[in-house]
Scaffold this motif. Structure first.
Motif, PDB file in Angstrom:
ATOM      1  N   MET A  55     -14.647  46.182 -32.474  1.00 30.95           N
ATOM      2  CA  MET A  55     -15.337  47.448 -32.272  1.00 30.95           C
ATOM      3  C   MET A  55     -16.726  47.456 -32.904  1.00 30.95           C
ATOM      4  O   MET A  55     -17.593  48.219 -32.511  1.00 30.95           O
ATOM      5  N   TYR A  56     -16.926  46.581 -33.899  1.00 30.00           N
ATOM      6  CA  TYR A  56     -18.225  46.569 -34.562  1.00 30.00           C
ATOM      7  C   TYR A  56     -18.432  45.248 -35.296  1.00 30.00           C
ATOM      8  O   TYR A  56     -18.532  45.208 -36.524  1.00 30.00           O
ATOM      9  N   PRO A  57     -18.476  44.128 -34.547  1.00 33.96           N
ATOM     10  CA  PRO A  57     -18.708  42.831 -35.213  1.00 33.96           C
ATOM     11  C   PRO A  57     -20.050  42.836 -35.918  1.00 33.96           C
ATOM     12  O   PRO A  57     -21.038  43.348 -35.397  1.00 33.96           O
ATOM     13  N   THR A  58     -20.060  42.270 -37.102  1.00 34.47           N
ATOM     14  CA  THR A  58     -21.266  42.326 -37.937  1.00 34.47           C
ATOM     15  C   THR A  58     -21.489  40.979 -38.615  1.00 34.47           C
ATOM     16  O   THR A  58     -20.595  40.462 -39.287  1.00 34.47           O
ATOM     17  N   LYS A  59     -22.670  40.459 -38.427  1.00 35.10           N
ATOM     18  CA  LYS A  59     -23.050  39.204 -39.068  1.00 35.10           C
ATOM     19  C   LYS A  59     -23.546  39.484 -40.483  1.00 35.10           C
ATOM     20  O   LYS A  59     -24.075  40.560 -40.764  1.00 35.10           O
ATOM     21  N   SER A  60     -23.416  38.515 -41.342  1.00 37.01           N
ATOM     22  CA  SER A  60     -23.898  38.686 -42.708  1.00 37.01           C
ATOM     23  C   SER A  60     -25.405  38.845 -42.748  1.00 37.01           C
ATOM     24  O   SER A  60     -25.957  39.384 -43.714  1.00 37.01           O
ATOM     25  N   PHE A  61     -26.103  38.397 -41.689  1.00 30.86           N
ATOM     26  CA  PHE A  61     -27.561  38.501 -41.652  1.00 30.86           C
ATOM     27  C   PHE A  61     -28.033  39.648 -40.766  1.00 30.86           C
ATOM     28  O   PHE A  61     -29.218  39.746 -40.458  1.00 30.86           O
ATOM     29  N   ASP A  62     -27.125  40.536 -40.349  1.00 35.60           N
ATOM     30  CA  ASP A  62     -27.542  41.738 -39.637  1.00 35.60           C
ATOM     31  C   ASP A  62     -28.279  42.684 -40.585  1.00 35.60           C
ATOM     32  O   ASP A  62     -28.204  42.556 -41.811  1.00 35.60           O
ATOM     33  N   GLY A  63     -28.966  43.672 -40.007  1.00 33.71           N
ATOM     34  CA  GLY A  63     -29.714  44.630 -40.799  1.00 33.71           C
ATOM     35  C   GLY A  63     -28.824  45.489 -41.670  1.00 33.71           C
ATOM     36  O   GLY A  63     -27.607  45.580 -41.475  1.00 33.71           O
ATOM     37  N   ASN A  64     -29.449  46.134 -42.644  1.00 32.53           N
ATOM     38  CA  ASN A  64     -28.709  46.956 -43.595  1.00 32.53           C
ATOM     39  C   ASN A  64     -27.880  48.030 -42.907  1.00 32.53           C
ATOM     40  O   ASN A  64     -26.728  48.264 -43.273  1.00 32.53           O
ATOM     41  N   ALA A  65     -28.457  48.701 -41.900  1.00 33.02           N
ATOM     42  CA  ALA A  65     -27.725  49.786 -41.247  1.00 33.02           C
ATOM     43  C   ALA A  65     -26.452  49.281 -40.600  1.00 33.02           C
ATOM     44  O   ALA A  65     -25.397  49.930 -40.664  1.00 33.02           O
ATOM     45  N   GLN A  66     -26.503  48.098 -39.985  1.00 33.26           N
ATOM     46  CA  GLN A  66     -25.318  47.515 -39.346  1.00 33.26           C
ATOM     47  C   GLN A  66     -24.274  47.146 -40.384  1.00 33.26           C
ATOM     48  O   GLN A  66     -23.084  47.433 -40.229  1.00 33.26           O
ATOM     49  N   ARG A  67     -24.702  46.528 -41.460  1.00 35.00           N
ATOM     50  CA  ARG A  67     -23.748  46.105 -42.493  1.00 35.00           C
ATOM     51  C   ARG A  67     -23.098  47.314 -43.160  1.00 35.00           C
ATOM     52  O   ARG A  67     -21.898  47.315 -43.439  1.00 35.00           O
ATOM     53  N   LEU A  68     -23.891  48.352 -43.403  1.00 36.94           N
ATOM     54  CA  LEU A  68     -23.336  49.564 -44.012  1.00 36.94           C
ATOM     55  C   LEU A  68     -22.398  50.281 -43.047  1.00 36.94           C
ATOM     56  O   LEU A  68     -21.328  50.757 -43.445  1.00 36.94           O
ATOM     57  N   SER A  69     -22.776  50.330 -41.786  1.00 37.15           N
ATOM     58  CA  SER A  69     -21.924  51.009 -40.810  1.00 37.15           C
ATOM     59  C   SER A  69     -20.574  50.307 -40.684  1.00 37.15           C
ATOM     60  O   SER A  69     -19.530  50.959 -40.599  1.00 37.15           O
ATOM     61  N   GLN A  70     -20.565  48.971 -40.699  1.00 37.17           N
ATOM     62  CA  GLN A  70     -19.295  48.252 -40.642  1.00 37.17           C
ATOM     63  C   GLN A  70     -18.418  48.624 -41.828  1.00 37.17           C
ATOM     64  O   GLN A  70     -17.211  48.872 -41.686  1.00 37.17           O
ATOM     65  N   ALA A  71     -19.021  48.680 -43.002  1.00 38.45           N
ATOM     66  CA  ALA A  71     -18.256  49.010 -44.205  1.00 38.45           C
ATOM     67  C   ALA A  71     -17.670  50.420 -44.113  1.00 38.45           C
ATOM     68  O   ALA A  71     -16.484  50.643 -44.411  1.00 38.45           O
ATOM     69  N   LEU A  72     -18.470  51.373 -43.706  1.00 34.77           N
ATOM     70  CA  LEU A  72     -17.991  52.753 -43.632  1.00 34.77           C
ATOM     71  C   LEU A  72     -16.925  52.919 -42.552  1.00 34.77           C
ATOM     72  O   LEU A  72     -16.021  53.756 -42.685  1.00 34.77           O
ATOM     73  N   ARG A  73     -17.018  52.131 -41.491  1.00 34.08           N
ATOM     74  CA  ARG A  73     -15.988  52.200 -40.450  1.00 34.08           C
ATOM     75  C   ARG A  73     -14.638  51.709 -40.986  1.00 34.08           C
ATOM     76  O   ARG A  73     -13.595  52.315 -40.718  1.00 34.08           O
ATOM     77  N   TYR A  74     -14.649  50.605 -41.720  1.00 36.63           N
ATOM     78  CA  TYR A  74     -13.399  50.154 -42.331  1.00 36.63           C
ATOM     79  C   TYR A  74     -12.866  51.225 -43.284  1.00 36.63           C
ATOM     80  O   TYR A  74     -11.657  51.498 -43.330  1.00 36.63           O
ATOM     81  N   GLY A  75     -13.766  51.830 -44.057  1.00 35.89           N
ATOM     82  CA  GLY A  75     -13.331  52.869 -44.978  1.00 35.89           C
ATOM     83  C   GLY A  75     -12.714  54.054 -44.270  1.00 35.89           C
ATOM     84  O   GLY A  75     -11.724  54.635 -44.736  1.00 35.89           O
ATOM     85  N   ALA A  76     -13.278  54.426 -43.117  1.00 38.12           N
ATOM     86  CA  ALA A  76     -12.752  55.582 -42.380  1.00 38.12           C
ATOM     87  C   ALA A  76     -11.334  55.328 -41.885  1.00 38.12           C
ATOM     88  O   ALA A  76     -10.457  56.197 -41.992  1.00 38.12           O
ATOM     89  N   VAL A  77     -11.079  54.134 -41.336  1.00 35.45           N
ATOM     90  CA  VAL A  77      -9.735  53.846 -40.828  1.00 35.45           C
ATOM     91  C   VAL A  77      -8.751  53.700 -41.984  1.00 35.45           C
ATOM     92  O   VAL A  77      -7.622  54.200 -41.922  1.00 35.45           O
TER      93      VAL A  77
END
Length: 802
Positions: free
Chosen positions: A458-480
């Motif tokens: 639903m939201y694959p994220t590379k370690s070298f993606d931008g800050n907004a992408q990396r933060l959004s992935q983290a918050l999505r895991y937190g939400a579920v």
């Protein structure tokens, strides 16, 4: 027992990527054979842009051994830990065994094929093509499946009667039942069983082969996630003595097990009668370059990362894992959901027969592990098949009545033949509920229910993606994680997934890497890993986790707006400082979006504090209001709302300021693209003291950090391996996620690199592996990167003879 011999046969093999029947004979002609040690992969692959066709081979392994005459009258059993994926075994040209599952162990009997006192030729034909009509093949597999003898091989020389299997059912109340199966000349044989507690207390029991040994051990310490207490069971096969001769122990098996009781009900999972909420990740068992072929120490390391670093109490294994991995789960208190091999596809009658056999092997081989709490008896993500899945459920329940069954569904209201409805809930898209209501998914609310997969694709994220992408992935895991914990009757959840993994071209990001993990391929953490790590209850200050998304990376955000800032921590509070000035102290919002988590992430939403009073001389009341407006403007990348504009207008008039003053205050205390960059310090406070600090400021210098996770290696009974992490960090130890310099690697001493000698940093991180080569000593890895000082790490290699 003096005549029982065990040999680890991981050395002395020769490999060819093209099987040839000439391997069976004494003369191999022009075959090009490479000496290898097990575990072994048929093809070392690049980090990305690999080609799955490269490992789809019909390859050959050959080993020549001398069978001493002392083996006469004995039974020779050769066990393969795993062979991917279809293996035929020959001894002196005679076919002695065949196995068609790449994920379970199998044993062949060499007794009648071996020539005593002579050299013998052992050959394995290994087929790793994805066109095989066996699980997991037949459809489109997502993960790569690799090939080779990727787990260890051993030879046991036994008497003419031996124990084939021992299984102990042990409840939290101390009651137990020991089952055993023996083969060979067992007439008149009996059993002796001994249970030893961790303190050394022993209890002995005797029994007959055809009957289970029943008993109750008083005062047991049940196995749990918090206290994974293990006991030792030793079962001996006894032949009674005759004519005054003493009894003889023909064989024995030693098993580590735990007393514990598992119950899944509508209200969730109860372990030893205590409600246990599952917080876990799905674990791919592959690694860069080597695929599946890594030694036991690296397998155990994954369990340690999950339990100790990520704070998980459960793991989902989408195929039967290495026994070493489950041994570590047993030791660490990490619950394991183990599934039969397969990926979505169900084949024809022959395919189903093999899948059913795989299910039986899985249960029999892993049922003594106390960490295993649930059997996956459906091919993950497959459609309903009543006749087939009735058989897999019946097999699991017959072979192990102590554990419930489950099967991962992709569809709502699917057929429920299992005890637990496990559902891959990928419904969350960043807003709204993190997971579906249980009642809308399971067909039977009286049964157990868990979320077997979420996140990932639903939201694959590379370690070298931008800050907004990396933060959004983290918050999505937190939400579920939060919503699964908040919903009554959900036993827990498994995020997809622990690590990135190599994949087929139909999946992933085009480079044959699926970036769905919270860790990268080398097990380096992305920001999302902190969501899990921060849920660990701290016991000492070193347990405190603090990861903070960038506070002032203006150029990383659209239109130069800084965006949200979040701290992921298990501390009590977080104190924020700007250029040394205290801003505010933030606490978790126990009523907010993440209130159901033990340690909710903390939103840092004030970057002004009392600085307007301190440096601008503004009265307290107006300063608080103006700071609130500045912080609101920071959070809103759009034109301020009419309400905010009205508030600002009143404040500016009261303070006799115009819009130019407001712009200057915003630039000074919030910051803008192209303006001066502030230094921010974040202190994690636990029990009134600062336990961990993160500093964010412009990088003044770049350092290369090289960390070896397991610095003491043991060569023998097979090669060992050290996992090395590489990170580019600044003067404060903070990761530099956009550093992509190449790191040159060289080894001095008795070890060799797995993978290339030059690796690029991705997301500021990379890794490598150091493999032993059969010699004891000290090996040093030298690392060089342009713009940073050279660094090195060393490992100590011990040699253990077979």
């Amino acid at each position: 027992m003096e005549r029982i011999e065990h040999y680890d046969w991981n050395d002395g093999w020769f490999f060819t990527p093209r099987y040839d029947p000439a391997l069976l004979g004494p003369e191999i002609g022009g075959l090009d054979l490479e000496p290898v040690r097990l575990p072994h992969t048929v093809k070392v692959l690049p980090f990305n842009y690999c080609n799955e066709n490269d490992y789809q081979l019909v390859s050959g392994y050959r080993r020549v051994f001398t069978a001493p005459k002392s083996w006469e009258g004995r039974t020779l059993l050769l066990t393969f830990g795993a062979a991917a994926h279809d293996a035929t075994v020959y001894c002196n040209g005679q076919r002695v065994g065949h196995h068609a599952c790449g994920y379970t162990a199998f044993t062949v009997n060499l007794t009648n094929a071996v020539r005593l006192g002579q050299e013998n030729i052992l050959v394995v034909r290994c087929d790793s093509r994805e066109t095989l009509d066996i699980p997991p093949f037949g459809g489109q597999t997502e993960t790569l499946t690799y090939g080779g003898l990727y787990r260890g091989v051993s030879l046991d020389v036994k008497e003419n009667a031996w124990l084939r299997d021992v299984f102990i059912q042990a409840g939290a109340d101390g009651s137990f039942r020991i089952y055993s199966a023996a083969e060979g000349e067992t007439v008149g044989c009996t059993l002796e069983a001994e249970i030893r507690s961790p303190s050394g207390r022993r209890a002995a029991y005797v029994g007959e082969l055809s009957l289970p040994i029943n008993g109750t051990l008083n005062g047991v310490q049940p196995w749990s996630c918090e206290h994974p207490t293990r006991y030792t069971l030793t079962v001996r096969l006894i032949r009674p003595g005759t004519s005054g001769l003493p009894d003889r122990a023909l064989d024995q098996k030693v098993i580590r097990f735990g007393f514990r009781t598992i119950q899944f009900v509508a209200g969730g999972l109860y372990l030893n009668g205590v409600r246990t909420h599952l917080r876990g990740l799905v674990r791919p068992q592959s690694y860069p370059y080597q695929g599946y072929a890594m030694p036991d120490s690296i397998q155990r390391l994954d369990a340690q990362i999950l339990r100790k670093e990520l704070g998980c109490n459960a793991v989902r294994c989408v195929c039967p894992p290495s026994p070493a991995f489950l041994d570590a789960c047993d030791e660490l208190g990490l619950l394991a959901f183990v599934e039969m091999p397969g990926q979505q596809h169900i084949g024809g009658p022959a395919w189903k027969a093999q899948a059913l056999q795989n299910c039986r092997e899985m249960v029999c081989q892993y049922r003594n592990h106390p960490s295993v709490f649930l059997w996956g008896v459906r091919v993950p993500g497959s459609a309903d098949d009543e006749a087939f899945y009735k058989k897999t459920n019946e097999a699991a329940r017959r072979l192990d009545p102590t554990r419930p069954t489950a099967g991962t569904h992709r569809a709502k209201k699917g057929q429920l033949l299992e005890d637990v409805y496990a559902y891959d809930d990928f419904s969350f898209a960043g807003a709204g509920p993190g997971c579906l209501p249980r009642a809308s998914v399971t067909p039977d609310l009286r049964r157990g229910y868990l979320i077997s997969g979420y996140g990932g694709m639903m939201y694959p994220t590379k370690s070298f993606d931008g800050n907004a992408q990396r933060l959004s992935q983290a918050l999505r895991y937190g939400a579920v994680l939060n919503d699964a914990a908040a919903q009554q009757g959900v036993a827990g959840s498994f995020g997809w997934c622990m690590t990135d993994y190599n994949t087929h071209p139909a999946y992933g990001s085009g480079d044959r890497v699926s970036y769905q993990g919270v860790l990268d391929l080398f097990r380096n953490p992305k920001l999302a890993a902190a969501v899990f790590a921060s849920q660990k209850p701290p016991r000492v200050p070193s347990d405190i986790v603090l990861e903070v998304s960038p506070a002032a990376a203006f150029g990383d955000m659209p239109a130069g707006y800084p965006g949200g800032c979040w701290a992921f921590t298990n501390a009590d509070t977080v104190r924020v400082y700007r250029n040394g000035d205290f801003i505010a102290e933030f606490s978790p919002d126990r009523q907010g979006r993440f209130a159901a988590l033990p340690y909710p992430p903390i939103q840092i939403d004030d970057f002004v504090g009392s600085l307007l009073e301190k440096y601008e001389g503004i009265a307290h009341s107006e300063a608080v209001q103006l700071a609130g407006c500045l912080n609101a403007m920071r959070r809103d990348p759009n034109i301020p709302s009419p309400l905010l504009r009205a508030r600002l207008g009143r404040l500016l008039r009261a303070l006799r300021m115009d819009e130019s003053h407001l712009i200057r205050l915003y630039q000074t205390y919030i910051g803008v693209l192209g303006g001066p960059t502030a230094s921010y310090r974040f202190d994690a406070v636990w029990k009134g003291r600062v336990a961990r600090t993160v500093v964010q400021e412009p990088a003044q210098r770049v350092r290369l950090e090289c960390t070896v996770r397991n610095a003491i290696l043991t060569d023998g009974p097979t090669w060992d391996c050290a996992a090395v992490s590489l990170r580019a960090i600044d003067q404060n130890g903070s990761l530099l996620p956009y550093c992509s310099e190449a790191v040159q690697l060289s080894v001095e001493g008795p070890a060799k690199l797995i993978g290339p000698s030059v690796v690029p940093l991705r997301g500021g991180m990379a890794g490598t592996y150091l493999a032993t080569d059969g010699v004891a000593g000290r090996a040093t890895l030298h690392c060089k990167m342009e713009g940073a000082l050279d660094t090195e790490v060393s490992v100590i290699i011990r040699r253990r003879e077979a």
